[in-house]
Design a protein around this motif. Structure first.
Motif, short mmCIF file in Angstrom:
data_model
loop_
_atom_site.label_atom_id
_atom_site.label_comp_id
_atom_site.label_asym_id
_atom_site.label_seq_id
_atom_site.Cartn_x
_atom_site.Cartn_y
_atom_site.Cartn_z
N GLY B 85 4.29 91.08 122.88
CA GLY B 85 4.29 91.65 121.55
C GLY B 85 3.13 92.60 121.34
O GLY B 85 2.38 92.90 122.27
N PRO B 86 2.95 93.08 120.10
CA PRO B 86 2.00 94.14 119.80
C PRO B 86 0.56 93.70 119.59
O PRO B 86 -0.30 94.53 119.31
CB PRO B 86 2.55 94.73 118.49
CG PRO B 86 3.18 93.55 117.81
CD PRO B 86 3.74 92.69 118.91
N GLY B 87 0.27 92.42 119.68
CA GLY B 87 -1.09 91.96 119.37
C GLY B 87 -1.68 91.13 120.48
O GLY B 87 -1.40 91.35 121.67
N ASN B 88 -2.54 90.18 120.10
CA ASN B 88 -3.24 89.36 121.08
C ASN B 88 -2.31 88.45 121.87
O ASN B 88 -2.57 88.16 123.03
CB ASN B 88 -4.32 88.52 120.39
CG ASN B 88 -5.52 89.36 120.00
OD1 ASN B 88 -5.59 90.55 120.30
ND2 ASN B 88 -6.49 88.75 119.33
N TYR B 110 8.03 93.27 129.71
CA TYR B 110 8.57 94.21 128.72
C TYR B 110 7.54 94.31 127.61
O TYR B 110 7.22 93.31 126.96
CB TYR B 110 9.93 93.76 128.18
CG TYR B 110 10.50 94.77 127.21
CD1 TYR B 110 10.75 94.45 125.88
CD2 TYR B 110 10.76 96.08 127.63
CE1 TYR B 110 11.24 95.39 124.99
CE2 TYR B 110 11.25 97.02 126.75
CZ TYR B 110 11.49 96.68 125.43
OH TYR B 110 11.97 97.62 124.55
N TYR B 111 7.01 95.52 127.42
CA TYR B 111 5.85 95.70 126.51
C TYR B 111 6.08 96.95 125.68
O TYR B 111 5.48 98.01 125.94
CB TYR B 111 4.60 95.81 127.38
CG TYR B 111 3.26 95.71 126.67
CD1 TYR B 111 2.12 96.28 127.26
CD2 TYR B 111 3.08 95.02 125.48
CE1 TYR B 111 0.87 96.18 126.66
CE2 TYR B 111 1.84 94.91 124.87
CZ TYR B 111 0.73 95.49 125.46
OH TYR B 111 -0.51 95.37 124.88
N PRO B 112 6.96 96.85 124.67
CA PRO B 112 7.38 98.05 123.95
C PRO B 112 6.34 98.65 123.00
O PRO B 112 6.33 99.84 122.79
CB PRO B 112 8.59 97.56 123.15
CG PRO B 112 8.36 96.09 122.98
CD PRO B 112 7.64 95.64 124.20
N GLU B 167 11.16 95.64 114.01
CA GLU B 167 11.83 96.06 115.23
C GLU B 167 10.78 96.63 116.20
O GLU B 167 9.76 97.19 115.77
CB GLU B 167 12.88 97.12 114.93
CG GLU B 167 14.15 96.50 114.32
CD GLU B 167 14.74 95.41 115.19
OE1 GLU B 167 15.10 95.66 116.35
OE2 GLU B 167 14.83 94.28 114.70
N PRO B 168 11.01 96.55 117.50
CA PRO B 168 12.24 96.07 118.13
C PRO B 168 12.33 94.56 118.28
O PRO B 168 13.24 94.05 118.94
CB PRO B 168 12.20 96.73 119.51
CG PRO B 168 10.73 96.75 119.82
CD PRO B 168 10.02 96.97 118.50
#
Lengths: 203, 257
Positions: B85-88, B110-112, B167-168
């Motif tokens: 995900g987008p954080g820690n 997978y690191y969108p 999203e995503p």
């Protein structure tokens, strides 16, 4: 880099003293900083480390390592007893994190020289991190300290060939494969999820 | 000042330490307590995020290796999909992926949504230099994931998660809810409320609680619950009455169930 040699070399139940005390002697550079991290993990593992860190690095990262140890109630000695019997009586083992592979002859003369002079005479086991302090990184020792256990970091240095102690561990599991190949390190297989492996069977 | 609030049980009212059998926390930290513990580690103890993230990620990989040894995989290779995900929590996933590779697994990441910060850029580079592939798009179907991977690591959202799923990740979680391959969630099953859980959300097979199990862990029904993040000083454990059971020897994980 965590250095959990402790369970394998000196498991808690095997220690001769009633309290699982360990003296961690830290030099002024990176080797000393690794000693600080080691001391903190020893504390988490329920050992009772005490640190001697006479010449503290100004590096902010290393200063944070010092704070972490202090906040975890790890005592810092203000001086190292020159009477070796005091060290022998108080601690089960000494972690030598004084000088590493980067040390040059003449670097950090004092207080390292005095520390090493004392450590040469302790009777309790010494665990050296990466390079037995005071040894030439290639040629080895000439009348220097004789550690019981050596923990080579990343890969053994040349002087490890002169190591005559009981156990030699390598802590190098974090090296990426291309680095291993580039330097032809040919590391042994690490068992399971261990991050250290013994290179020689214990005597 | 706001800090640890001791429970109002008779024993603790005097300020003494509650004595309780190990493994039975008095209460699991709520979201704000978990955040307070983290803050103290960074502010008072001067740990860096890098240090703790490395230890956390290593714990996750170690727990996975204990519960799902490579020999147990039904896929021909021990392939693992790590969804970051987008954080820690995503950062923990990147560290975990790197250690899984060291332990002989074949992780794919997978690191969108990648934060523009040196910490995450460094972790990404470390994975790439270890030949860990990064997918450019998420597998469209649950069946495809089941075919390719023996395990999925959910490193999407952690204990700071609040509010709606953007999203995503909404679509990703919907797909993950339909796979049959086991899921190992880092700290909190993603999409769950950090305290109340989510009955119709992700149902992971494994949960690796970091530092201490959070309240949401009470709703976990998977097979394996591990504790990781063996870096909490004794004084902090006491202050927040975590009452953590002892880790075995020098292990960095403890199996709770």
């Amino acid at each position: 880099c965590n250095v959990p040699f402790s369970r394998q070399a000196f498991p808690l139940p095997s220690l001769p003293r009633k309290q699982p005390t360990v003296l961690v002697v830290c030099g002024p550079a990176q080797n000393g900083a690794i000693g600080l991290v080691c001391a903190r993990h020893l504390r988490i593992f329920d050992y009772e480390p005490t640190i001697f860190y006479p010449k503290r690095s100004p590096d902010p990262l290393y200063r944070d390592f010092t704070t972490q140890c202090e906040k975890m109630d790890i005592p810092f000695l203000s001086y190292l007893p020159t009477e070796v019997q005091l060290i022998n009586d108080a601690y089960n083992a000494v972690v030598d994190a004084v000088l590493g592979a980067e040390a040059e002859a003449g670097e950090g003369r004092e207080p390292c020289a005095a520390i090493l002079a004392t450590l040469k005479h302790v009777r309790i086991p010494i665990v050296s991190l990466d390079v037995p302090s005071g040894w030439d990184v290639e040629a080895g020792s000439s009348g220097g300290i004789s550690p019981d256990v050596l923990v080579s970091l990343s890969a053994p240095k040349q002087c490890a060939r002169c190591f005559l102690g009981r156990q030699h561990f390598v802590a190098g599991r974090f090296l990426p494969y291309d680095v291993q190949k580039k330097f032809e390190l040919n590391p042994p297989d690490y068992p399971g999820t261990e991050c250290v492996v013994a290179l020689r069977a214990p005597r | 000042p706001r800090g640890a609030r001791l429970p109002l049980t008779p024993q603790s009212r005097g300020g003494g330490r509650v004595s309780r059998p190990p493994g039975v926390p008095r209460s699991l930290p709520r979201q704000e307590e978990a955040q307070a513990i983290d803050q103290e580690l960074f502010t008072d103890y001067k740990f860096s995020v890098d240090q703790l993230m490395e230890l956390a990620g290593l714990s996750c990989a170690t727990a996975i290796a204990k519960a799902y040894p490579p020999s147990s995989f039904t896929t021909s290779q021990p392939t693992v999909l790590v969804v970051c995900g987008p954080g820690n929590n995503g950062g923990d996933g990147l560290v975990c992926a790197r250690h899984l590779k060291m332990f002989g697994y074949e992780p794919t990441v997978y690191y969108p949504k990648r934060p523009n910060k040196p910490l995450f850029e460094g972790l990404t580079t470390q994975c790439q230099k270890m030949d860990i592939p990064f997918l450019s798009e998420f597998p469209a179907e649950a069946a495809l994931i089941d075919e390719l991977y023996g395990l999925v690591v959910d490193a999407i959202f952690g204990f700071s998660f609040k509010g709606a799923v953007r999203e995503p990740f909404g679509s990703i979680l919907s797909t993950l809810e339909r796979i049959t391959a086991p899921i190992a969630s880092i700290d909190i099953p993603s999409g769950w409320d950090v305290e109340k859980g989510k009955a119709d959300g992700l149902q992971p097979d494994m949960l690796i609680s970091l530092t201490a199990p959070k309240k949401a862990a009470m709703h976990f029904t998977g097979r394996y619950h591990f504790l990781g993040g063996r870096f909490v000083p004794a004084a902090l454990q006491e202050k927040y009455a975590l009452n953590l059971p002892p880790y075995p020897e020098t292990d960095c994980v403890l199996q709770l169930t």
